[in-house]
Design an enzyme around this catalytic site. Structure first.
Site, PDB file in Angstrom:
ATOM      1  CB  SER A 135      16.260   9.859 -27.663  1.00 38.99           C
ATOM      2  OG  SER A 135      16.303   9.921 -28.807  1.00 38.99           O
ATOM      3  CB  THR A 182      24.145  10.899 -28.392  1.00 37.52           C
ATOM      4  OG1 THR A 182      23.412   9.491 -28.688  1.00 37.52           O
ATOM      5  CG2 THR A 182      25.518  11.064 -28.522  1.00 37.52           C
ATOM      6  CB  CYS A 187      30.559  -7.519 -34.605  1.00 41.62           C
ATOM      7  SG  CYS A 187      31.600  -8.632 -35.531  1.00 41.62           S
TER       8      CYS A 187
HETATM    9  N1  PLP Z   1      20.876   6.296 -24.117  1.00 41.03           N
HETATM   10  C1  PLP Z   1      20.495   4.989 -23.963  1.00 41.03           C
HETATM   11  C2  PLP Z   1      19.925   4.364 -23.028  1.00 41.03           C
HETATM   12  C3  PLP Z   1      19.983   4.692 -25.662  1.00 41.03           C
HETATM   13  O1  PLP Z   1      19.403   3.315 -25.713  1.00 41.03           O
HETATM   14  C4  PLP Z   1      20.181   5.319 -26.548  1.00 41.03           C
HETATM   15  C5  PLP Z   1      19.972   4.978 -27.948  1.00 41.03           C
HETATM   16  O2  PLP Z   1      20.110   3.771 -28.298  1.00 41.03           O
HETATM   17  C6  PLP Z   1      20.836   6.660 -26.373  1.00 41.03           C
HETATM   18  C7  PLP Z   1      21.172   6.806 -24.930  1.00 41.03           C
HETATM   19  C8  PLP Z   1      21.439   7.523 -27.587  1.00 41.03           C
HETATM   20  O3  PLP Z   1      20.040   8.255 -28.059  1.00 41.03           O
HETATM   21  P1  PLP Z   1      20.016   8.631 -29.592  1.00 41.03           P
HETATM   22  O4  PLP Z   1      19.941   7.591 -30.278  1.00 41.03           O
HETATM   23  O5  PLP Z   1      18.703   9.435 -29.615  1.00 41.03           O
HETATM   24  O6  PLP Z   1      21.210   9.633 -29.705  1.00 41.03           O
END
Ligand code: PLP
Length: 390
Positions: free
Chosen positions: A205, A73, A331
């Protein structure tokens, strides 16, 4: 906790034992600040730089192009906001004010763009077909002279559908438009070489490929224009202030190293398990549909819609049976909204409402898959009976 059958690996993965082992010394005795001049600090700095090289190698980048962050994120926020604030309009041509993205992005991208939209940016969105694919000609047509940035997801977190980043980014690059790729689900799972991708930024990530949670990285191509979001002590070459999460960074490096070394074997084995799961479910449950089946998909992911049933109810029964999975639906205030991804694909509401995402990893086993396939029919018939009695 180990009696869980864990099919929720797109949410997060189990850290590798070697990741945990490598992190522990940095939580105990190797606690110096990597920015300190003394040798204690510099020995920790050395380990951070080794991790940077390990992460760079995973995607064919140079170590200098890796910026450590607190996760996917933050990387996404840094790439999008940082790229836009670094863009200077010289006064020639139209003022850049558009961002092109897709209808199937993760909320980390969608929410940033919503904020930017309120700030007078125009967000152009490209739709997908029934299998979640983008039409290249439509993508090209959506790029405008005043498009400042393109943000594309690589492997979709809900369906696993993979976009051809090399081709799409090539179209944007021909027009001099920078591209950010959300590769959070694909880094560490698919072979990625940024020398083949004409993109400026790639978000990653660690916890999606058996590293620790709360650690990520942003690939920033050499000479790409970007401003920091977090200002501070000049760490990460001035792009991300704050003392590094050393243990997390070291863990991410080790996870990257493992993913680099045995990727092909893992991909082959997990794909066979995913196919076994889908095949088993489709042959025993006539009202099951695999979403995105016609597209190239990440081998970890099966998104299956159980027509006429509610995903939330299925998840509760699965959890009672100690099987972890996720819904392809969110949800909100008591009402189950079909996921924006399945909606964009035009999936029938009765299928989208009952969509479950099973996501596997290198730790998944044949016994687990067979257990899920054997458990589902009985579990679903309980639900069907309940809904008929209502
Ligand atoms: N982008 C995608 C495609 C993801 O699947 C996720 C996490 O579910 C994220 C971004 C966010 O990553 P993080 O959990 O490391 O902040």
């Amino acid at each position: 906790m180990n009696d869980w059958v864990y099919c929720d690996n797109n949410a997060t993965t189990r850290p590798l034992p070697e990741v945990v082992e490598a992190m522990l010394p940095f939580l105990r005795e190797a606690y110096a600040n990597p920015s300190s001049v003394h040798q204690f600090g510099q020995s920790v700095r050395h380990r951070v730089e080794v991790a940077r090289e390990q992460v760079a190698r995973l995607i064919g980048a140079a170590a200098k192009e890796i910026v450590f962050t607190s996760g996917g994120t933050e990387s996404i926020n840094l790439a999008i906001r940082g790229a836009l604030s670094a863009r200077r309009w010289t006064g020639a041509g139209s003022r850049p004010r558009r961002i092109l993205t897709t209808a199937v992005e993760h909320s980390a991208v969608l929410r940033v763009l919503e904020v930017l939209e309120a700030d007078e940016w125009i967000i152009d969105t490209i739709g997908v077909d029934q299998d979640g694919r983008i039409e290249e000609a439509e993508f090209a047509a959506k790029l405008a002279d005043d498009t400042a940035l393109v943000s594309l997801i690589h492997a979709n977190n809900e369906t696993g559908v993979v976009f051809d980043v090399a081709r799409l980014a090539g179209i944007a690059a021909d027009r001099g438009i920078p591209v950010h790729v959300d590769a959070v689900q694909s880094v560490g799972k698919l072979p990625i070489d940024v020398t083949d991708w004409p993109v400026q930024f790639v978000s990653m990530s660690a916890h999606k490929f058996h590293g620790p949670k709360g650690t990520g990285a942003l690939y920033v191509r050499r000479r790409a224009r970007i401003s920091p979001l977090i200002h501070g002590g000049g760490q990460e070459r001035g792009l991300r202030g704050g003392t590094e999460n050393v243990a997390g960074v070291v863990g991410m490096g080790v996870a990257a190293e493992t993913a680099t070394s045995d990727h092909a074997e893992t991909a082959h084995r997990v794909r066979a398990l995913r196919d076994r799961l889908e095949g088993g479910i489709l042959s025993s449950i006539p009202f099951a549909h695999v979403n995105g089946r016609g597209a190239e998909r990440l081998y970890t992911t099966a998104n299956i819609g159980f027509e006429g049933l509610e995903a939330e109810a299925i998840l509760i029964l699965l959890s009672e049976a100690r099987i972890c999975a996720s819904a392809g639906a969110a949800c909100s205030s008591g009402s189950l909204e079909p996921s924006h991804v399945l909606k964009a694909m035009g999936i029938d509401e009765r299928i989208a409402h009952g969509a479950i995402r099973f996501s596997l990893s290198r730790f998944s086993t044949t016994e687990e898959i067979d257990h899920v396939v054997a458990t589902l029919p009985g579990l679903l018939s309980r639900l069907t009976a309940l809904s008929m009695n209502r």
